[in-house]
Design a protein around this motif. Sequence first.
Motif, PDB file in Angstrom:
ATOM      1  N   GLU A  58       0.824  -1.213   0.000  1.00 28.45           N
ATOM      2  CA  GLU A  58       0.000   0.000   0.000  1.00 28.45           C
ATOM      3  C   GLU A  58       0.854   1.257   0.000  1.00 28.45           C
ATOM      4  N   ASP A  59       1.907   1.276   0.817  1.00 26.22           N
ATOM      5  CA  ASP A  59       2.797   2.439   0.844  1.00 26.22           C
ATOM      6  C   ASP A  59       3.476   2.628  -0.505  1.00 26.22           C
ATOM      7  N   GLN A  60       3.987   1.548  -1.079  1.00 28.98           N
ATOM      8  CA  GLN A  60       4.694   1.658  -2.349  1.00 28.98           C
ATOM      9  C   GLN A  60       3.765   2.164  -3.451  1.00 28.98           C
ATOM     10  N   LEU A  61       2.556   1.632  -3.524  1.00 28.79           N
ATOM     11  CA  LEU A  61       1.612   2.077  -4.550  1.00 28.79           C
ATOM     12  C   LEU A  61       1.226   3.545  -4.359  1.00 28.79           C
ATOM     13  N   PHE A  62       1.215   3.998  -3.126  1.00 29.20           N
ATOM     14  CA  PHE A  62       0.885   5.394  -2.831  1.00 29.20           C
ATOM     15  C   PHE A  62       2.026   6.335  -3.217  1.00 29.20           C
ATOM     16  N   LEU A  63       3.268   5.813  -3.204  1.00 31.65           N
ATOM     17  CA  LEU A  63       4.450   6.669  -3.361  1.00 31.65           C
ATOM     18  C   LEU A  63       5.096   6.619  -4.741  1.00 31.65           C
ATOM     19  N   ILE A  64       4.571   5.812  -5.656  1.00 31.46           N
ATOM     20  CA  ILE A  64       5.161   5.720  -6.996  1.00 31.46           C
ATOM     21  C   ILE A  64       4.176   6.248  -8.034  1.00 31.46           C
ATOM     22  N   ASP A  65       4.662   6.395  -9.256  1.00 36.65           N
ATOM     23  CA  ASP A  65       3.807   6.782 -10.370  1.00 36.65           C
ATOM     24  C   ASP A  65       3.151   5.516 -10.908  1.00 36.65           C
ATOM     25  N   CYS A  66       1.928   5.272 -10.513  1.00 36.81           N
ATOM     26  CA  CYS A  66       1.228   4.027 -10.861  1.00 36.81           C
ATOM     27  C   CYS A  66       0.885   3.937 -12.346  1.00 36.81           C
ATOM     28  N   LYS A  67       0.952   5.055 -13.055  1.00 32.58           N
ATOM     29  CA  LYS A  67       0.677   5.019 -14.493  1.00 32.58           C
ATOM     30  C   LYS A  67       1.730   4.214 -15.242  1.00 32.58           C
ATOM     31  N   GLN A  68       2.889   4.024 -14.628  1.00 33.07           N
ATOM     32  CA  GLN A  68       3.973   3.265 -15.256  1.00 33.07           C
ATOM     33  C   GLN A  68       3.848   1.761 -15.031  1.00 33.07           C
ATOM     34  N   ILE A  69       2.857   1.348 -14.280  1.00 35.32           N
ATOM     35  CA  ILE A  69       2.664  -0.072 -13.989  1.00 35.32           C
ATOM     36  C   ILE A  69       1.649  -0.638 -14.978  1.00 35.32           C
ATOM     37  N   GLY A  70       1.988  -1.779 -15.570  1.00 34.71           N
ATOM     38  CA  GLY A  70       1.049  -2.462 -16.448  1.00 34.71           C
ATOM     39  C   GLY A  70       0.008  -3.214 -15.633  1.00 34.71           C
ATOM     40  N   LYS A  71      -0.669  -4.146 -16.271  1.00 34.20           N
ATOM     41  CA  LYS A  71      -1.702  -4.929 -15.588  1.00 34.20           C
ATOM     42  C   LYS A  71      -1.105  -5.950 -14.631  1.00 34.20           C
ATOM     43  N   VAL A  72       0.155  -6.360 -14.883  1.00 31.80           N
ATOM     44  CA  VAL A  72       0.811  -7.385 -14.079  1.00 31.80           C
ATOM     45  C   VAL A  72       2.227  -6.926 -13.757  1.00 31.80           C
ATOM     46  N   ILE A  73       2.648  -7.144 -12.514  1.00 32.40           N
ATOM     47  CA  ILE A  73       4.003  -6.817 -12.072  1.00 32.40           C
ATOM     48  C   ILE A  73       4.374  -7.806 -10.970  1.00 32.40           C
ATOM     49  N   THR A  74       5.659  -8.095 -10.814  1.00 31.41           N
ATOM     50  CA  THR A  74       6.056  -8.946  -9.689  1.00 31.41           C
ATOM     51  C   THR A  74       6.227  -8.071  -8.455  1.00 31.41           C
ATOM     52  N   TYR A  75       6.165  -8.698  -7.307  1.00 34.27           N
ATOM     53  CA  TYR A  75       6.349  -7.993  -6.040  1.00 34.27           C
ATOM     54  C   TYR A  75       7.704  -7.286  -6.022  1.00 34.27           C
ATOM     55  N   ASP A  76       8.767  -7.995  -6.429  1.00 30.77           N
ATOM     56  CA  ASP A  76      10.107  -7.401  -6.413  1.00 30.77           C
ATOM     57  C   ASP A  76      10.208  -6.209  -7.362  1.00 30.77           C
ATOM     58  N   GLU A  77       9.608  -6.320  -8.551  1.00 29.24           N
ATOM     59  CA  GLU A  77       9.626  -5.200  -9.499  1.00 29.24           C
ATOM     60  C   GLU A  77       8.896  -3.994  -8.907  1.00 29.24           C
ATOM     61  N   LEU A  78       7.762  -4.247  -8.269  1.00 26.54           N
ATOM     62  CA  LEU A  78       6.996  -3.169  -7.649  1.00 26.54           C
ATOM     63  C   LEU A  78       7.814  -2.461  -6.580  1.00 26.54           C
ATOM     64  N   MET A  79       8.458  -3.226  -5.722  1.00 30.22           N
ATOM     65  CA  MET A  79       9.219  -2.635  -4.622  1.00 30.22           C
ATOM     66  C   MET A  79      10.456  -1.881  -5.104  1.00 30.22           C
ATOM     67  N   LYS A  80      10.932  -2.173  -6.315  1.00 31.79           N
ATOM     68  CA  LYS A  80      12.116  -1.494  -6.862  1.00 31.79           C
ATOM     69  C   LYS A  80      11.768  -0.225  -7.640  1.00 31.79           C
TER      70      LYS A  80
END
Length: 94
Positions: A58-80
């Motif tokens: 939740e913190d990571q999704l709040f603090l990044i530009d979510c428009k750059q995320i596709g429909k699927v991402i791995t946990y490690d990719e998200l955290m990086k």
Amino acid sequence: MKIQCEWCNNSNVKFISDSVYWELPDGSRAIEIKETPTQQCCDCNMIYQSERIVKEIEDQLFLIDCKQIGKVITYDELMKKPRLLKRNYFDFSS
């Protein structure tokens, strides 16, 4: 340290990786987060993420530009993903 199931309180819990589906903070869409650290209770068969993992996502999704995320991402990719802010300044729980 023995982990107890958050649902039935038994200690027959194992750690696995699993996909989770998360709504983005702006409510625009949901994404699949693959390979997410997950707990599975072998007694009640509940599969869930710990409170720590939920907060991290939740913190990571709040603090990044979510428009750059596709429909699927791995946990490690998200955290990086690079953060726009260093931390969630709107979280007063800690």
